[in-house]
Every structure is written in structure tokens, then in C-alpha cells.
Design a protein around this motif. Structure first.
Motif, PDB file in Angstrom:
ATOM      1  N   ALA A 102      37.681  33.898 -12.017  1.00  0.00           N
ATOM      2  CA  ALA A 102      36.665  34.626 -11.956  1.00  0.00           C
ATOM      3  C   ALA A 102      36.027  35.165 -10.630  1.00  0.00           C
ATOM      4  CB  ALA A 102      35.548  34.195 -12.654  1.00  0.00           C
ATOM      5  N   ASP A 103      36.080  36.607  -9.744  1.00  0.00           N
ATOM      6  CA  ASP A 103      35.895  37.003  -8.487  1.00  0.00           C
ATOM      7  C   ASP A 103      34.408  37.533  -8.725  1.00  0.00           C
ATOM      8  OD1 ASP A 103      35.674  37.661  -6.280  1.00  0.00           O
ATOM      9  OD2 ASP A 103      37.530  39.227  -6.448  1.00  0.00           O
ATOM     10  N   HIS A 104      33.446  37.168  -8.279  1.00  0.00           N
ATOM     11  CA  HIS A 104      32.472  37.729  -8.230  1.00  0.00           C
ATOM     12  C   HIS A 104      31.852  37.444  -6.435  1.00  0.00           C
ATOM     13  CE1 HIS A 104      32.324  37.045 -12.042  1.00  0.00           C
ATOM     14  NE2 HIS A 104      31.346  35.355 -12.657  1.00  0.00           N
ATOM     15  N   ALA A 105      33.027  37.277  -5.941  1.00  0.00           N
ATOM     16  CA  ALA A 105      32.275  37.110  -4.364  1.00  0.00           C
ATOM     17  C   ALA A 105      31.759  38.937  -4.011  1.00  0.00           C
ATOM     18  CB  ALA A 105      33.798  37.818  -3.475  1.00  0.00           C
ATOM     19  N   GLU A 106      31.801  39.556  -4.717  1.00  0.00           N
ATOM     20  CA  GLU A 106      31.067  41.407  -4.615  1.00  0.00           C
ATOM     21  C   GLU A 106      29.382  41.224  -5.062  1.00  0.00           C
ATOM     22  OE1 GLU A 106      31.388  43.665  -3.079  1.00  0.00           O
ATOM     23  OE2 GLU A 106      33.863  44.277  -2.780  1.00  0.00           O
ATOM     24  N   VAL A 107      28.941  40.114  -6.229  1.00  0.00           N
ATOM     25  CA  VAL A 107      27.894  39.473  -6.807  1.00  0.00           C
ATOM     26  C   VAL A 107      27.230  39.189  -6.088  1.00  0.00           C
ATOM     27  CG1 VAL A 107      27.061  38.724  -8.574  1.00  0.00           C
ATOM     28  CG2 VAL A 107      29.113  40.187  -8.809  1.00  0.00           C
ATOM     29  N   PHE A 108      28.230  38.053  -5.296  1.00  0.00           N
ATOM     30  CA  PHE A 108      27.447  36.710  -4.219  1.00  0.00           C
ATOM     31  C   PHE A 108      27.268  37.718  -2.997  1.00  0.00           C
ATOM     32  CE2 PHE A 108      28.465  33.474  -0.912  1.00  0.00           C
ATOM     33  CZ  PHE A 108      27.468  32.835  -1.325  1.00  0.00           C
ATOM     34  N   ALA A 109      27.857  38.698  -2.715  1.00  0.00           N
ATOM     35  CA  ALA A 109      27.142  39.294  -1.305  1.00  0.00           C
ATOM     36  C   ALA A 109      25.964  40.204  -1.780  1.00  0.00           C
ATOM     37  CB  ALA A 109      28.336  40.025  -1.050  1.00  0.00           C
ATOM     38  N   ASP A 110      25.839  40.445  -2.980  1.00  0.00           N
ATOM     39  CA  ASP A 110      24.592  41.552  -3.166  1.00  0.00           C
ATOM     40  C   ASP A 110      24.022  41.428  -3.886  1.00  0.00           C
ATOM     41  OD1 ASP A 110      26.579  43.411  -2.275  1.00  0.00           O
ATOM     42  OD2 ASP A 110      27.415  43.722  -4.250  1.00  0.00           O
ATOM     43  N   GLU A 111      23.462  39.610  -4.672  1.00  0.00           N
ATOM     44  CA  GLU A 111      22.586  39.258  -5.172  1.00  0.00           C
ATOM     45  C   GLU A 111      22.021  38.688  -4.354  1.00  0.00           C
ATOM     46  OE1 GLU A 111      23.029  38.806  -9.634  1.00  0.00           O
ATOM     47  OE2 GLU A 111      24.118  40.906 -10.122  1.00  0.00           O
ATOM     48  N   PHE A 112      22.890  37.440  -3.748  1.00  0.00           N
ATOM     49  CA  PHE A 112      22.397  36.396  -3.259  1.00  0.00           C
ATOM     50  C   PHE A 112      22.337  36.038  -1.545  1.00  0.00           C
ATOM     51  CE2 PHE A 112      24.097  35.471  -7.286  1.00  0.00           C
ATOM     52  CZ  PHE A 112      22.693  34.593  -8.316  1.00  0.00           C
ATOM     53  N   VAL A 113      23.640  36.758  -1.130  1.00  0.00           N
ATOM     54  CA  VAL A 113      23.774  36.899   0.510  1.00  0.00           C
ATOM     55  C   VAL A 113      22.156  37.919   0.884  1.00  0.00           C
ATOM     56  CG1 VAL A 113      24.626  36.987   2.155  1.00  0.00           C
ATOM     57  CG2 VAL A 113      25.470  35.699   0.696  1.00  0.00           C
ATOM     58  N   ALA A 114      22.462  39.098   0.627  1.00  0.00           N
ATOM     59  CA  ALA A 114      21.221  39.949   1.048  1.00  0.00           C
ATOM     60  C   ALA A 114      20.464  39.900   0.716  1.00  0.00           C
ATOM     61  CB  ALA A 114      21.496  41.398  -0.088  1.00  0.00           C
ATOM     62  N   PRO A 115      19.378  38.982  -0.102  1.00  0.00           N
ATOM     63  CA  PRO A 115      18.118  38.416   0.030  1.00  0.00           C
ATOM     64  C   PRO A 115      17.878  37.476   1.487  1.00  0.00           C
ATOM     65  CG  PRO A 115      18.848  38.578  -2.334  1.00  0.00           C
ATOM     66  CD  PRO A 115      20.445  39.169  -1.777  1.00  0.00           C
ATOM     67  N   ALA A 116      19.102  36.454   0.996  1.00  0.00           N
ATOM     68  CA  ALA A 116      18.832  35.302   1.610  1.00  0.00           C
ATOM     69  C   ALA A 116      18.564  35.538   3.975  1.00  0.00           C
ATOM     70  CB  ALA A 116      20.686  34.292   1.823  1.00  0.00           C
ATOM     71  N   ILE A 117      19.167  36.999   3.519  1.00  0.00           N
ATOM     72  CA  ILE A 117      19.262  37.955   4.740  1.00  0.00           C
ATOM     73  C   ILE A 117      18.364  38.423   5.136  1.00  0.00           C
ATOM     74  CG2 ILE A 117      20.080  39.141   7.000  1.00  0.00           C
ATOM     75  CD1 ILE A 117      23.294  38.892   5.425  1.00  0.00           C
ATOM     76  N   ALA A 118      17.953  38.802   4.787  1.00  0.00           N
ATOM     77  CA  ALA A 118      16.403  39.885   4.447  1.00  0.00           C
ATOM     78  C   ALA A 118      15.096  38.175   4.561  1.00  0.00           C
ATOM     79  CB  ALA A 118      15.791  40.684   3.727  1.00  0.00           C
ATOM     80  N   ALA A 119      15.525  37.459   3.586  1.00  0.00           N
ATOM     81  CA  ALA A 119      14.510  35.742   4.007  1.00  0.00           C
ATOM     82  C   ALA A 119      14.424  35.119   4.583  1.00  0.00           C
ATOM     83  CB  ALA A 119      14.139  35.803   2.494  1.00  0.00           C
ATOM     84  N   GLN A 120      15.691  35.515   5.913  1.00  0.00           N
ATOM     85  CA  GLN A 120      16.513  34.899   7.231  1.00  0.00           C
ATOM     86  C   GLN A 120      16.150  32.734   6.410  1.00  0.00           C
ATOM     87  OE1 GLN A 120      16.080  35.335  10.911  1.00  0.00           O
ATOM     88  NE2 GLN A 120      16.484  37.032   9.369  1.00  0.00           N
ATOM     89  N   VAL A 132      20.767  28.878   4.881  1.00  0.00           N
ATOM     90  CA  VAL A 132      21.664  27.437   3.792  1.00  0.00           C
ATOM     91  C   VAL A 132      23.059  28.357   2.873  1.00  0.00           C
ATOM     92  CG1 VAL A 132      18.473  26.979   3.217  1.00  0.00           C
ATOM     93  CG2 VAL A 132      19.523  29.328   2.045  1.00  0.00           C
ATOM     94  N   SER A 133      23.306  27.877   1.997  1.00  0.00           N
ATOM     95  CA  SER A 133      25.302  28.088   1.784  1.00  0.00           C
ATOM     96  C   SER A 133      24.799  28.081   0.131  1.00  0.00           C
ATOM     97  CB  SER A 133      25.752  27.400   2.592  1.00  0.00           C
ATOM     98  OG  SER A 133      26.990  27.514   1.617  1.00  0.00           O
ATOM     99  N   SER A 134      24.815  26.882   0.306  1.00  0.00           N
ATOM    100  CA  SER A 134      25.810  25.946  -1.584  1.00  0.00           C
ATOM    101  C   SER A 134      24.042  26.428  -2.623  1.00  0.00           C
ATOM    102  CB  SER A 134      26.080  24.544  -2.094  1.00  0.00           C
ATOM    103  OG  SER A 134      24.724  24.246  -1.188  1.00  0.00           O
ATOM    104  N   SER A 135      22.696  26.723  -1.712  1.00  0.00           N
ATOM    105  CA  SER A 135      21.795  26.526  -2.385  1.00  0.00           C
ATOM    106  C   SER A 135      21.789  28.538  -3.241  1.00  0.00           C
ATOM    107  CB  SER A 135      20.081  26.639  -1.808  1.00  0.00           C
ATOM    108  OG  SER A 135      20.370  25.884  -0.811  1.00  0.00           O
ATOM    109  N   LEU A 136      22.959  29.090  -2.695  1.00  0.00           N
ATOM    110  CA  LEU A 136      23.316  30.869  -3.315  1.00  0.00           C
ATOM    111  C   LEU A 136      23.796  30.962  -4.199  1.00  0.00           C
ATOM    112  CD1 LEU A 136      22.382  32.308   0.454  1.00  0.00           C
ATOM    113  CD2 LEU A 136      20.903  32.203  -1.161  1.00  0.00           C
TER     114      LEU A 136
END
Length: 394
Positions: free
Chosen positions: A78-96, A105-109
């Protein structure tokens, strides 16, 4: 009769196997996941689905020897790389999102997304058991278990390694004897997604001495190039949207920055992270794109967001990060903190220009259409002085 909902040891799987049925197990192709698959194969009445979730990293779902099929399991990719970037990494960037200021943080995402993918597959195939391979010294144990429970899965779930602490040497020996010699030389545990490559255990067990072999790193170089490099990153509404003036999706942009920032040696981290019982374990990471993007976001945020709002956001960033770290991604507090963070992010639009060289990263320019910064202090002094004078004499 098997009554517990939580799988914590191999005996719990033995109880499930007596009734047959279907099992979904997260499968990375590493030592722990392959050993679990081998143990499941000893129960021919079980219908096993080995789920490999692609999150944009390297060496994912490594099954070069074709071991999944040999063990009688069905391999689901299952390729969820786009979902991972959009739903999990993007807010992590904004939340610093950084762990106590030490590393992003990484595995937390990734863990809540892995849990969601496993629960969804279990629903599709009618599996009543969802397994993973986190052990007691890994925070993934509570992150995956808490996420699976929060998603409403009402079957049995967990990791048999929680209470069955089988050594890596014993797992390697068993697999080698069973005809899978590829695992004999695996001396560490690794995790990879588009945001991070992480290493732990084995040769990285002891924080008092852990010279990391250079060949573990693939994104970052210990010998940066002689010539400096300019990098321009555009943000719109708090989201990275372009690199050097060329529009790019977040997944693509992170991949390019991992290579470009990595060749300048940026983004190597090591640190101690607490586990559920309070003790701390060593983890080593390389995260070049994260290093650059988190820094760039804060630079642009400081140019566009009022100081008092930023002060309040600093505390909410820690709330967001803490909830992710503790495995409460699907909880209401993380969602509430993210709502505040993303409302602030709406102002974060503009461009950051860097020079990357042997000294690291240097900001060359901060540009924002609705900036709060002063570009000409002398002119500002004159204009505001005149305004103040006219106000005082009116």
C-alpha cells in the motif's frame, strides 16, 4: 478461551491460531517482522496478510528473497507516501514538531497512519487480529496500540514481542536454520520514510559509546561539496509549495531536499527518547529536508505572524508534539492544538533563500507579501516620528 483484546506474547497468537481465521500483520521486511511471519507460518489454518505500507522511504518492505510467499502469506503493498506527506508531515512542519528541541519527530507521525492502514485492510478482508512487531523498548508499541484502539478496531491486536523478549541473535539463528540466511548480519534495527531514516538497537544500544558507521547514512554526506549551493523555498498558507521557483508537491519537494541538503551534511541527529516506563533509549536519525524546512518555516513565520501570537503558538506546538509522541494522534487534544497551529499557518506565505555550504545553512533572504518586518529603518523612523508629532500636537 482467549479473552484478552491485547496481543502481548506468542501464546496469545497460539490461542488465535486454534480457531483459524485471518490475520493482518504489519511487515517491513526487517528481522522482527520476518520472524513474526515465520512464527505465523507454523499455523497453516491461519490466513495471513503481510501489509507493507510505503511512506516514501528507502529499503521499505524488503522481501528480496521472496520470503513472504515462501511462508504462505499474502503480501499486500500500500503506497501511502502522498497521504503521509499531506496529512501528517505538513502539520508537523507548521507545528515545528521536535522532540524536546533535540530532533524532528518521525515515527510519531508514521505510526498512526500504519495503524489506520492495518485496520482498513482488516476490515476489507475480515481479519479479527492485527499484529505489529514493536517491543517494550520502542515507543511504537504504545503509538500503534493506542491508534488501533482509537480507530475502533474491536478484534485482537498488539505485538507478541511486548512480553516475549526474544533476542535479535535468537531470531537470526532461528531464521537462518529455517532457510532464510539473509538476516544473519543485520546488526541494527532501522525505520525509513520520506521524512526520516532512523536507526536503533544492536550496535546502537549503548548511549555511552556509539560511533555510528558511516555506511548507515545514505541521505547525508560527511564530505560536503566544495562549492556552495543556493536553495529557494516558497511557502503558501504554511505549506511548502515550490523549490527554486518551480512548483512541487510536498512529497516531491521533501525528496529533492533530502538529496540537496543531505549532500551538505545537514540533518544528522542523535538523542535519547523516553519510553513508556520512563527510561530512555538511544536513536540516531538523518533528516536533511526536515532540518531545512522546519528552519525555513520558523524564519518565515517570524516575518508574518505577530509576536504575541507566536508566543502562544510555542506552547501549543509542544501540546501538539506531546500528543503525537505519546500516541494520541487520534485524540481531541491533538486535533484542537492543530486547529490553532493551522489557523496561524494561514499567514505564513513567502520565500526563504539559503546558501548551503561546508558551514551549514545560511539565510540570505526572507521575503513575504504581507510582512511585518521593516525594510528601511531610517524611513520608518522619520515617518513614525512625524505621525507621533502630529498626534501629540493635535
Amino acid at each position: 478461551m482467549w479473552t484478552t483484546k491485547c496481543v502481548r506474547e506468542f501464546d496469545h497468537i497460539e490461542a488465535a491460531a486454534r480457531n483459524g481465521g485471518r490475520v493482518v500483520t504489519l511487515f517491513s521486511g526487517g528481522l522482527d517482522s520476518f520472524y513474526l511471519l515465520w512464527r505465523l507460518s507454523r499455523h497453516p489454518d491461519l490466513e495471513v496478510y503481510a501489509l507493507s505500507v510505503g511512506l516514501g522511504g528507502d529499503a521499505e518492505y524488503d522481501d528480496g528473497a521472496g520470503g513472504v510467499a515462501r511462508l504462505g502469506a499474502r503480501h499486500v503493498l500500500a503506497d501511502h507516501a502522498e497521504v503521509f506527506a499531506d496529512e501528517f508531515v505538513a502539520p508537523a512542519i507548521a507545528a515545528q514538531a521536535s522532540y524536546l528541541g533535540m530532533h524532528p519527530v518521525s515515527s510519531s507521525l508514521s505510526r498512526p497512519l500504519l495503524a489506520r492502514a492495518a485496520v482498513e485492510l482488516a476490515g476489507e478482508v475480515g481479519a479479527r487480529v492485527v499484529l505489529h512487531t514493536a517491543n517494550r523498548s520502542q515507543n511504537s508499541l504504545r503509538r500503534l496500540n493506542t491508534s488501533i484502539a482509537a480507530l475502533g478496531f474491536d478484534g485482537h491486536f498488539g505485538s507478541p514481542y511486548e512480553l516475549d523478549a526474544i533476542s535479535r541473535d535468537d531470531k537470526r539463528a532461528a531464521l537462518k536454520k529455517a532457510g532464510f540466511p539473509d538476516f544473519a548480519d543485520r546488526a541494527h534495527s532501522g525505520d525509513s520514510n520520506l521524512w526520516c531514516r532512523e536507526f536503533e538497537s544492536g550496535l546502537l544500544d549503548d548511549p555511552e559509546w556509539f560511533p555510528v558507521p558511516e555506511d548507515l547514512y545514505t541521505w547525508t554526506s560527511a564530505a560536503p561539496p566544495e562549492r556552495p549551493e543556493k536553495v529557494v523555498i516558497d511557502f503558501a498558507g504554511g505549506r511548502p509549495v515550490a523549490l527554486d521557483g518551480e512548483p512541487a508537491g510536498l512529497r516531491e519537494l521533501i525528496g529533492v531536499l533530502n538529496r540537496r541538503a543531505g549532500r551538505h551534511g545537514l540533518g544528522r541527529y542523535s538523542g535519547l527518547e523516553h519510553i513508556d516506563s520512563g527510561e530512555k533509549v538511544l536513536e540516531v536519525r538523518e533528516m536533511p529536508a526536515a532540518c531545512l524546512l522546519l528552519h525555513a518555516y520558523r524564519q518565515l513565520e517570524s516575518a508574518t505572524v505577530p509576536a504575541e501570537t507566536m508566543r502562544e503558538k510555542l506552547s501549543l506546538e509542544q501540546v501538539w508534539t506531546r500528543e503525537a509522541i505519546e500516541g494520541r494522534w487520534y485524540g481531541s487534544l491533538r486535533a484542537a492544538a492543530q486547529a490553532f497551529v493551522m489557523s496561524v499557518a494561514e499567514r505564513v506565505t513567502g520565500r526563504i533563500t539559503y546558501r548551503l555550504d561546508r558551514t551549514g545553512m545560511t539565510v540570505l533572504a526572507v521575503e513575504a507579501p504581507d510582512a511585518l518586518y521593516i525594510r528601511d529603518r531610517d524611513a520608518w523612523e522619520r515617518d513614525t516620528a512625524r505621525s507621533a508629532f502630529h498626534f501629540s500636537t493635535a
